[in-house]
Design a protein around this motif. Structure first.
Motif, PDB file in Angstrom:
ATOM      1  N   SER A  10       0.834  -1.214   0.000  1.00 34.44           N
ATOM      2  CA  SER A  10       0.000   0.000   0.000  1.00 34.44           C
ATOM      3  C   SER A  10       0.866   1.260   0.000  1.00 34.44           C
ATOM      4  O   SER A  10       2.100   1.199  -0.025  1.00 34.44           O
ATOM      5  CB  SER A  10      -0.884   0.002   1.251  1.00 34.44           C
ATOM      6  N   GLY A  11       0.187   2.392   0.084  1.00 37.66           N
ATOM      7  CA  GLY A  11       0.893   3.676   0.135  1.00 37.66           C
ATOM      8  C   GLY A  11       1.754   3.838   1.376  1.00 37.66           C
ATOM      9  O   GLY A  11       2.461   4.857   1.504  1.00 37.66           O
ATOM     10  N   SER A  12       1.718   2.881   2.272  1.00 31.00           N
ATOM     11  CA  SER A  12       2.614   2.950   3.430  1.00 31.00           C
ATOM     12  C   SER A  12       4.077   2.790   3.005  1.00 31.00           C
ATOM     13  O   SER A  12       4.988   3.122   3.769  1.00 31.00           O
ATOM     14  CB  SER A  12       2.238   1.897   4.475  1.00 31.00           C
ATOM     15  N   HIS A  38      -9.385  -1.801   8.392  1.00 32.72           N
ATOM     16  CA  HIS A  38      -9.244  -0.350   8.188  1.00 32.72           C
ATOM     17  C   HIS A  38     -10.572   0.391   8.374  1.00 32.72           C
ATOM     18  O   HIS A  38     -10.597   1.597   8.478  1.00 32.72           O
ATOM     19  CB  HIS A  38      -8.671  -0.065   6.798  1.00 32.72           C
ATOM     20  N   GLN A  39     -11.670  -0.364   8.403  1.00 34.83           N
ATOM     21  CA  GLN A  39     -12.996   0.268   8.468  1.00 34.83           C
ATOM     22  C   GLN A  39     -13.643   0.144   9.832  1.00 34.83           C
ATOM     23  O   GLN A  39     -14.814   0.473   9.996  1.00 34.83           O
ATOM     24  CB  GLN A  39     -13.926  -0.366   7.404  1.00 34.83           C
ATOM     25  N   LYS A  40     -12.922  -0.365  10.799  1.00 26.93           N
ATOM     26  CA  LYS A  40     -13.588  -0.567  12.098  1.00 26.93           C
ATOM     27  C   LYS A  40     -12.620  -0.404  13.280  1.00 26.93           C
ATOM     28  O   LYS A  40     -11.419  -0.215  13.082  1.00 26.93           O
ATOM     29  CB  LYS A  40     -14.233  -1.960  12.133  1.00 26.93           C
ATOM     30  N   LEU A  51      -8.446   5.062   5.542  1.00 25.06           N
ATOM     31  CA  LEU A  51      -7.469   4.748   4.492  1.00 25.06           C
ATOM     32  C   LEU A  51      -6.110   4.428   5.114  1.00 25.06           C
ATOM     33  O   LEU A  51      -5.808   4.849   6.229  1.00 25.06           O
ATOM     34  CB  LEU A  51      -7.334   5.931   3.524  1.00 25.06           C
ATOM     35  N   VAL A  52      -5.332   3.694   4.383  1.00 25.71           N
ATOM     36  CA  VAL A  52      -3.960   3.354   4.785  1.00 25.71           C
ATOM     37  C   VAL A  52      -3.033   4.001   3.754  1.00 25.71           C
ATOM     38  O   VAL A  52      -3.331   3.918   2.553  1.00 25.71           O
ATOM     39  CB  VAL A  52      -3.778   1.814   4.789  1.00 25.71           C
ATOM     40  N   PRO A  53      -1.965   4.670   4.138  1.00 22.66           N
ATOM     41  CA  PRO A  53      -1.309   4.640   5.443  1.00 22.66           C
ATOM     42  C   PRO A  53      -1.858   5.679   6.421  1.00 22.66           C
ATOM     43  O   PRO A  53      -2.566   6.607   6.056  1.00 22.66           O
ATOM     44  CB  PRO A  53       0.132   5.006   5.079  1.00 22.66           C
ATOM     45  N   ALA A  54      -1.439   5.475   7.686  1.00 24.46           N
ATOM     46  CA  ALA A  54      -1.596   6.502   8.712  1.00 24.46           C
ATOM     47  C   ALA A  54      -0.357   6.422   9.599  1.00 24.46           C
ATOM     48  O   ALA A  54       0.321   5.390   9.640  1.00 24.46           O
ATOM     49  CB  ALA A  54      -2.860   6.267   9.521  1.00 24.46           C
ATOM     50  N   GLY A  64      -3.440  10.842   8.679  1.00 25.60           N
ATOM     51  CA  GLY A  64      -3.431  10.041   7.458  1.00 25.60           C
ATOM     52  C   GLY A  64      -3.032  10.917   6.289  1.00 25.60           C
ATOM     53  O   GLY A  64      -2.530  12.027   6.469  1.00 25.60           O
ATOM     54  N   GLU A  65      -3.262  10.409   5.083  1.00 25.00           N
ATOM     55  CA  GLU A  65      -2.928  11.079   3.824  1.00 25.00           C
ATOM     56  C   GLU A  65      -1.404  11.107   3.626  1.00 25.00           C
ATOM     57  O   GLU A  65      -0.672  11.828   4.315  1.00 25.00           O
ATOM     58  CB  GLU A  65      -3.510  12.492   3.724  1.00 25.00           C
ATOM     59  N   SER A  66      -0.983  10.332   2.637  1.00 27.41           N
ATOM     60  CA  SER A  66       0.453  10.158   2.415  1.00 27.41           C
ATOM     61  C   SER A  66       1.200  11.485   2.239  1.00 27.41           C
ATOM     62  O   SER A  66       2.279  11.668   2.792  1.00 27.41           O
ATOM     63  CB  SER A  66       0.676   9.247   1.206  1.00 27.41           C
ATOM     64  N   GLY A 105      -2.061  10.860  -9.228  1.00 28.10           N
ATOM     65  CA  GLY A 105      -1.436   9.547  -9.434  1.00 28.10           C
ATOM     66  C   GLY A 105      -2.085   8.460  -8.589  1.00 28.10           C
ATOM     67  O   GLY A 105      -2.559   7.448  -9.108  1.00 28.10           O
ATOM     68  N   TYR A 106      -2.107   8.666  -7.286  1.00 31.90           N
ATOM     69  CA  TYR A 106      -2.630   7.649  -6.359  1.00 31.90           C
ATOM     70  C   TYR A 106      -4.083   7.330  -6.721  1.00 31.90           C
ATOM     71  O   TYR A 106      -4.509   6.170  -6.786  1.00 31.90           O
ATOM     72  CB  TYR A 106      -2.534   8.183  -4.924  1.00 31.90           C
ATOM     73  N   THR A 107      -4.863   8.361  -7.001  1.00 34.63           N
ATOM     74  CA  THR A 107      -6.285   8.171  -7.298  1.00 34.63           C
ATOM     75  C   THR A 107      -6.493   7.401  -8.601  1.00 34.63           C
ATOM     76  O   THR A 107      -7.402   6.569  -8.712  1.00 34.63           O
ATOM     77  CB  THR A 107      -6.975   9.550  -7.388  1.00 34.63           C
TER      78      THR A 107
HETATM   79  N1  LIG Z   1      -5.235   9.861  -0.474  1.00 30.33           N
HETATM   80  C1  LIG Z   1      -4.802   8.751   0.325  1.00 30.33           C
HETATM   81  C2  LIG Z   1      -5.099   7.476  -0.435  1.00 30.33           C
HETATM   82  C3  LIG Z   1      -4.853   6.266   0.428  1.00 30.33           C
HETATM   83  C4  LIG Z   1      -5.513   5.017  -0.136  1.00 30.33           C
HETATM   84  O1  LIG Z   1      -6.355   5.051  -1.028  1.00 30.33           O
HETATM   85  N2  LIG Z   1      -5.067   3.873   0.402  1.00 30.33           N
HETATM   86  C5  LIG Z   1      -5.651   2.620   0.015  1.00 30.33           C
HETATM   87  C6  LIG Z   1      -4.622   1.518   0.185  1.00 30.33           C
HETATM   88  S1  LIG Z   1      -3.304   1.666  -0.976  1.00 30.33           S
HETATM   89  C7  LIG Z   1      -6.811   2.349   0.921  1.00 30.33           C
HETATM   90  O2  LIG Z   1      -6.745   2.638   2.105  1.00 30.33           O
HETATM   91  N3  LIG Z   1      -7.888   1.777   0.395  1.00 30.33           N
HETATM   92  C8  LIG Z   1      -9.021   1.387   1.170  1.00 30.33           C
HETATM   93  C9  LIG Z   1     -10.294   1.880   0.631  1.00 30.33           C
HETATM   94  O3  LIG Z   1     -10.290   2.605  -0.375  1.00 30.33           O
HETATM   95  O4  LIG Z   1     -11.314   1.545   1.225  1.00 30.33           O
HETATM   96  C10 LIG Z   1      -3.301   8.883   0.640  1.00 30.33           C
HETATM   97  O5  LIG Z   1      -2.595   9.540  -0.134  1.00 30.33           O
HETATM   98  O6  LIG Z   1      -2.851   8.367   1.680  1.00 30.33           O
END
Ligand SMILES: N[C@@H](CCC(=O)N[C@@H](CS)C(=O)NCC(=O)O)C(=O)O
Length: 206
Positions: A10-12, A38-40, A51-54, A64-66, A105-107
């Protein structure tokens, strides 16, 4: 001590590689996204976006937010290495490209991985994915033109931008084709991938 909430691949990756590059002490807390962690529970209480990372900061506050995490870690590099500081003539470009990577990019990779989130029409999943592939290609074409250093993104040398871009390239479904099309992207990623910090993180995520 920082605590990185992470999931494999992941973005971590960008946060952990930055912590490694800066030689900062941290521990890691695995978030099993397949199990919906990640949802609970405690995670969603600490990071309401789910969302991950945090990153939990030394005062136990979690963000959060990379891109926000990368910028916050500037406090760990007061000499301006790796993250150009306010006043540095590379700071505006650093912000410009970091936000482009983290938002566009990430999106776009999210759309590629989860086309079902962008349409309720089952027949449209293929076209949504295809459009996302085209956007990924355009995204890296723009970065190819944006790279002004050699091999790194900014002329002064290695920064967090290089880590971020290498992580995104690692998510590309056809990295060989990407590298063939974008030689500056290829040289940058190859340089980052040979750094001990990045190697360690990728091994952790394997
Ligand atoms: N804008 C967030 C995007 C983070 C993101 O989308 N992470 C994914 C994992 S790579 C995630 O948590 N997905 C879970 C979901 O969308 O429910 C960032 O830059 O940290």
């Amino acid at each position: 001590m920082y605590t990185l909430f992470w999931e494999k691949g992941s973005g971590s990756i960008v946060v952990q590689a930055l912590l490694e590059e800066l030689g900062v002490n941290y521990d890691r807390n695995y978030v099993d996204m397949e199990a919906g962690e990640h949802q609970k529970g405690e995670y969603i209480r600490q990071n309401p976006t789910g969302l991950v990372p945090a990153l939990m900061l030394p005062d136990s506050h979690t963000i959060g937010e990379s891109a926000a995490i990368v910028l916050h870690l500037e406090e760990q590099c007061p000499d301006g290495q790796v993250i150009p500081q306010s006043g540095d003539n590379e700071r505006p470009d650093f912000l410009y490209w970091l936000l482009f990577m983290a938002t566009t990019g990430y999106t776009t990779f999210g759309r590629l991985a989860h086309p079902e989130r962008y349409t309720q029409d089952q027949d449209a999943l293929g076209p949504v994915r295809l459009a996302a592939e085209g956007d990924v290609t355009r995204f890296f074409d723009v970065l190819e033109e944006g790279i002004k250093g050699e091999p790194y993104f900014l002329p002064s040398g290695f920064t967090a931008l290089d880590i971020y871009m290498t992580m995104l390239a690692g998510w590309h479904p056809d990295k060989d084709a990407l590298f063939q099309r974008n030689p500056r992207v290829a040289a940058l990623c190859t340089a980052v991938e040979s750094r001990p910090a990045y190697k360690k993180v990728i091994a952790d995520h394997a």
